[in-house]
Design an enzyme around this catalytic site. Structure first.
Site, PDB file in Angstrom:
ATOM      1  N   SER A 172     -10.670   0.827   3.519  1.00  0.00           N
ATOM      2  CA  SER A 172      -9.666   0.594   4.832  1.00  0.00           C
ATOM      3  C   SER A 172      -9.099   1.995   5.102  1.00  0.00           C
ATOM      4  CB  SER A 172      -8.569  -0.450   4.395  1.00  0.00           C
ATOM      5  OG  SER A 172      -9.103  -1.593   3.914  1.00  0.00           O
ATOM      6  N   ARG A 212       0.948  -1.320   0.050  1.00  0.00           N
ATOM      7  CA  ARG A 212      -0.090  -0.085   0.007  1.00  0.00           C
ATOM      8  C   ARG A 212       0.861   1.272   0.087  1.00  0.00           C
ATOM      9  NH1 ARG A 212      -2.618  -3.790  -0.855  1.00  0.00           N
ATOM     10  NH2 ARG A 212      -4.614  -4.406   0.384  1.00  0.00           N
ATOM     11  N   GLU A 249      -4.647   5.121   6.230  1.00  0.00           N
ATOM     12  CA  GLU A 249      -4.264   4.815   4.777  1.00  0.00           C
ATOM     13  C   GLU A 249      -4.523   5.886   3.518  1.00  0.00           C
ATOM     14  OE1 GLU A 249      -4.789   0.750   3.094  1.00  0.00           O
ATOM     15  OE2 GLU A 249      -5.795   1.868   1.553  1.00  0.00           O
TER      16      GLU A 249
END
Ligand code: FAD
Ligand code: NAP
Length: 347
Positions: free
Chosen positions: A244, A170, A340
């Site tokens: 998320s 990520r 995130e």
């Protein structure tokens, strides 16, 4: 209006319908870019005013500030093209403003494989490299060949190969040293012409367990991923969210053992380098955050990692909520969560 182009730059434009958390936000200046000429005009607009710039795709991975005092460039470049084929693979160029999920569907319809596990991820092609999007055991870097863009510092076109992008879990160079520096215009993927399916992600394997593996192709896998996602993940069109909200933390073997001693049912995954990835959703669930609603902000009741914003609260309110969660998780497990989506200092 910018000169020498038909580019329209709006002033004081609402971004609330252009971000999936539906955070109220105003851009001082805003433009859609549909061509290279538009991009050049947008870049000279920024240069003339020396103002901050934000490149906006589908708005599904950011927490916007109430006011963005600069130019928002809304990426709307379109186009898909097969560049080159070998007996076993094909190189496909996708313009940055193409919808990611539609590009996955287009690819699997041609019978190309490698991309199917990434079905139904919201947003644009141009944003996919930013956090090396991943799902169901596949990450973008496994099919990524190169990208093209404009370097906003130099005003020059650039091409970046896979190694240049420093893809990680990520993460990429675009979230770090090159943040807001490269405006991505095109992404080139290398896809397989014969199915090379990744079916070992547990929930996917379970979903396909009664199927004859020889009957499966990329289309069936994409269909399975879409069905699994629809039954668990909130649709941003109905419940505002950005997927998320926290990354799954990677911890040392020592920290992992300490946690396991205290929580024998801890959900974690060993990493090739000896560290462990913790399921952040499990930590949040165990700490009681799943479904807990405070003023319309909550961690989703079917997946605790997804922050939902039913009352369309501000970015600041969301980040205050996230701060509380981080402090609680730190205190309870000694683990630091990391947000995130992209967040802004002005929130
Ligand atoms: P935006 O939110 O518009 O932008 C995100 C960042 O990318 C910003 O910093 C922006 O400036 C930058 N950016 C955007 N376009 C460009 C460009 N052309 N050039 C340079 N910079 C650019 N993510 C996953 O990895 N896996 C998932 O499975 C997943 N599932 C999701 C499910 C839901 C329901 C939601 C809401 C989100 C999910 N996400 C997932 C997060 C998100 O969809 C992805 O990160 C997606 O790639 C963001 O695309 P976007 O176009 O919406 O980017
Ligand atoms: P899940 O299947 O309930 O699993 C929970 C977490 O455990 C996931 O985050 C996943 O990590 C990890 N995991 C599960 N099995 C694993 C394995 N065999 N090896 C390594 N890690 C494993 O997750 P979910 O929430 O329903 O999401 C399904 C997939 O979609 C995941 O890959 C997830 O990343 C992706 N997704 C991402 C977002 C986003 O915004 N980033 C939003 C929704 C879904 P990974 O995340 O590393 O896969």
């Amino acid at each position: 209006m910018a000169s020498k182009s038909s580019l329209h730059v709006g002033e004081e434009v609402s971004l609330q319908d252009l971000n999936t958390l539906r955070v109220p936000s105003i851009a001082r200046w805003f433009c859609h870019v549909e061509s290279e000429v538009d991009i050049e005009a947008a870049i000279s607009f920024v240069k003339n005013r020396q103002c901050p710039v934000l490149i906006l795709g589908g708005g599904s991975n950011l927490v916007l500030p109430t006011y963005f005092d600069g130019l928002v460039i809304h990426m709307a470049l379109k186009g898909r093209q097969i560049l080159e084929e070998t007996e076993t693979s094909v190189s496909v160029a996708l313009a940055a403003g193409e919808n990611w999920h539609q590009s996955v569907l287009w690819s699997v319809r041609q019978g190309y494989s490698g991309i199917e596990n990434l079905a139904l991820i919201p947003g644009t092609v141009g944003a996919a490299p930013i956090q090396n999007i991943g799902a169901y055991g596949v990450e973008l870097d496994s099919i990524f060949e190169n990208l093209e863009g404009m370097d906003l510092n130099s005003g020059q076109r650039c091409r970046m190969m896979k190694a240049d992008c420093r893809f990680a879990y990520r993460d990429s160079i675009f979230k770090n040293a090159y943040r807001d520096r490269i405006l991505i215009t095109k992404v080139v993927l290398r896809l397989h012409k014969r199915p090379q399916l990744v079916l070992d992600y547990p929930v996917l394997a379970e979903f396909l367990a009664d199927k004859d593996i020889r009957s499966l192709g990329p289309q069936q896998v994409a269909d399975a991923v879409i069905a699994i996602r629809r039954r668990k993940l909130p649709d941003p069109a109905e419940i505002p969210n950005a997927g998320s909200f926290f990354k799954n933390p990677i911890v040392s073997a020592q920290t992992h053992q300490r946690l396991l001693d205290a929580e024998p049912d801890l959900v974690s995954y060993p990493q090739p380098d000896g560290q462990f990835k913790l399921a952040a959703g499990w930590l949040l669930d165990r700490a009681g955050w799943k479904g807990l609603d405070i003023n319309g902000i909550a961690m989703h009741d079917k997946q605790a990692l997804i922050l939902t914003n039913r009352k369309r609260q501000s970015g600041k309110a969301l980040l205050q909520f996230a701060d509380k969660i981080c402090a609680n998780i730190r205190q309870r497990f000694g683990v630091q969560l990391e947000i995130e989506p992209r967040v802004f200092d002005q929130c």
